[in-house]
Write an enzyme that holds these catalytic residues in place. Structure first.
Site, PDB file in Angstrom:
ATOM      1  N   GLY A  12       0.781  -1.235   0.000  1.00  0.00           N
ATOM      2  CA  GLY A  12       0.000   0.000   0.000  1.00  0.00           C
ATOM      3  C   GLY A  12       0.811   1.283   0.000  1.00  0.00           C
ATOM      4  NE  ARG A  65     -11.434 -13.446 -12.352  1.00  0.00           N
ATOM      5  CZ  ARG A  65     -11.759 -12.810 -13.474  1.00  0.00           C
ATOM      6  NH1 ARG A  65     -12.769 -13.245 -14.203  1.00  0.00           N
ATOM      7  NH2 ARG A  65     -11.074 -11.759 -13.876  1.00  0.00           N
ATOM      8  CG  MET A  90      -1.269  -8.310  -6.215  1.00  0.00           C
ATOM      9  SD  MET A  90      -0.175  -7.403  -7.335  1.00  0.00           S
ATOM     10  CE  MET A  90       0.780  -8.760  -7.984  1.00  0.00           C
ATOM     11  NE  ARG A  91      -7.734 -12.018  -5.944  1.00  0.00           N
ATOM     12  CZ  ARG A  91      -7.581 -13.336  -5.951  1.00  0.00           C
ATOM     13  NH1 ARG A  91      -8.006 -14.033  -6.983  1.00  0.00           N
ATOM     14  NH2 ARG A  91      -7.035 -13.952  -4.917  1.00  0.00           N
ATOM     15  CG  LEU A  93     -10.379  -5.066 -12.093  1.00  0.00           C
ATOM     16  CD1 LEU A  93     -10.571  -3.562 -12.286  1.00  0.00           C
ATOM     17  CD2 LEU A  93     -10.870  -5.486 -10.720  1.00  0.00           C
ATOM     18  CG  HIS A 108       2.454  -2.124 -15.236  1.00  0.00           C
ATOM     19  ND1 HIS A 108       2.189  -3.357 -14.677  1.00  0.00           N
ATOM     20  CD2 HIS A 108       3.476  -2.311 -16.107  1.00  0.00           C
ATOM     21  CE1 HIS A 108       3.002  -4.259 -15.198  1.00  0.00           C
ATOM     22  NE2 HIS A 108       3.795  -3.655 -16.067  1.00  0.00           N
ATOM     23  N   GLY A 142      -8.191  -6.060 -20.761  1.00  0.00           N
ATOM     24  CA  GLY A 142      -6.919  -6.754 -20.978  1.00  0.00           C
ATOM     25  C   GLY A 142      -5.971  -6.600 -19.794  1.00  0.00           C
ATOM     26  CG  ASP A 144      -0.718  -4.363 -16.558  1.00  0.00           C
ATOM     27  OD1 ASP A 144      -1.455  -3.856 -15.701  1.00  0.00           O
ATOM     28  OD2 ASP A 144       0.073  -5.286 -16.310  1.00  0.00           O
ATOM     29  CD  GLU A 173       5.196   2.099  -8.909  1.00  0.00           C
ATOM     30  OE1 GLU A 173       4.154   1.875  -8.274  1.00  0.00           O
ATOM     31  OE2 GLU A 173       6.034   1.218  -9.163  1.00  0.00           O
TER      32      GLU A 173
HETATM   33  C1  GRF Z   1       3.563  -1.093  -7.414  1.00  0.00           C
HETATM   34  O1  GRF Z   1       4.841  -1.317  -7.942  1.00  0.00           O
HETATM   35  C2  GRF Z   1       2.565  -0.864  -8.517  1.00  0.00           C
HETATM   36  O2  GRF Z   1       3.110  -0.248  -9.637  1.00  0.00           O
HETATM   37  C3  GRF Z   1       2.143  -2.267  -8.863  1.00  0.00           C
HETATM   38  O3  GRF Z   1       2.121  -2.971  -7.644  1.00  0.00           O
HETATM   39  C4  GRF Z   1       3.010  -2.337  -6.719  1.00  0.00           C
HETATM   40  C5  GRF Z   1       2.198  -2.007  -5.521  1.00  0.00           C
HETATM   41  O4  GRF Z   1       2.984  -1.479  -4.484  1.00  0.00           O
HETATM   42  N1  GRF Z   1       0.877  -2.282  -9.555  1.00  0.00           N
HETATM   43  P1  GRF Z   1       2.260  -0.790  -3.244  1.00  0.00           P
HETATM   44  O5  GRF Z   1       1.319  -1.828  -2.642  1.00  0.00           O
HETATM   45  O6  GRF Z   1       1.526   0.408  -3.744  1.00  0.00           O
HETATM   46  O7  GRF Z   1       3.371  -0.437  -2.305  1.00  0.00           O
END
Ligand code: GRF
Length: 213
Positions: A12, A65, A90-91, A93, A108, A142, A144, A173
């Site tokens: 997070g 799901r 991590m899924r 959608l 990403h 798709g 990303d 980021e």
């Molecule tokens: C980040 O590198 C983001 O780009 C990717 O997953 C990671 C998440 O990191 N989608 P965090 O949970 O925000 O620290």
């Protein structure tokens, strides 16, 4: 103010960067819900500490799901979420979920369309590129693959490993994601097919959230 819901699966740090941007007064949005597929992860603890309502559920606790995502979408709808933000969710959608919201964004850790999917930093190192970075994009069904809003470039140094490179990308980021959310909140993102046009700031400070097509 634009009502945002954030989906998380882990650490997070991007969620926290969004919270910090709001606290500094740089992000004219309201975080109304943080939802996860992994109950108890650090991102959820942080959201709770900020007093933001959370929704935690394991997909294994649902028959399918689709049922999991339908329950999540329902909760986001009840919270009147207008923009969904994926922050380390991590899924993939399902299209039925995506269709229910005006817009969904993701961040990403690579310069898309290079290195989509998991372990983007490792993919970049193994490929031998000199530069990688991060991308904020709208989400389509798709992996990303949705229209790109903005990117930041990060050099790969000779002695980089996955950890050092990930840390350098993460710094970018944490700046890029809040900046893109702000553009959306100010109504300055216009989608034209695959392209996203960034409009000039309006004269008046009253932006209307969303993006034109
Ligand atoms: C980040 O590198 C983001 O780009 C990717 O997953 C990671 C998440 O990191 N989608 P965090 O949970 O925000 O620290």
């Amino acid at each position: 103010m634009l009502r945002c819901g954030v989906l998380v699966s882990g650490r997070g740090s991007n969620l926290d960067a969004l919270f910090q941007a709001k606290r500094r007064g740089d992000l004219p949005v309201e975080f109304v819900l943080v939802a996860t597929d992994r109950p108890g992860v650090p991102a959820i603890i942080n959201a709770r500490n900020h007093g933001i309502p959370v929704w935690e559920a394991s997909p294994q606790d649902f028959a399918t799901r689709e049922a999991f995502f339908s329950a999540m979408a329902e909760t986001l709808h009840k919270a009147q979420v207008e923009l969904v933000l994926l922050a380390g969710f991590m899924r993939i959608l399902p299209a039925s979920f995506i269709d229910r919201f005006p817009a969904i964004m993701n961040i990403h850790p690579a310069l898309l369309p290079a290195f989509p999917g998991l372990h983007a930093q490792r993919q970049a190192l193994e490929y031998g590129v000199r530069y990688t970075g991060c991308t904020v994009h709208f989400v389509d069904p798709g992996v990303d693959s949705g229209p790109i809003i903005a990117q930041a470039v990060v050099p790969i140094l000779p002695d980089d490993d996955e950890d050092s490179l990930s840390a350098r990308i993460l710094i970018e980021e944490h700046k890029l994601y809040p900046a893109c959310v702000r553009l959306y909140a100010e109504g300055r993102l216009q989608i034209e097919g695959r392209k996203v046009r960034i409009l000039a700031p309006r004269e008046s400070s009253e932006g209307s959230a969303g993006c034109g097509t």
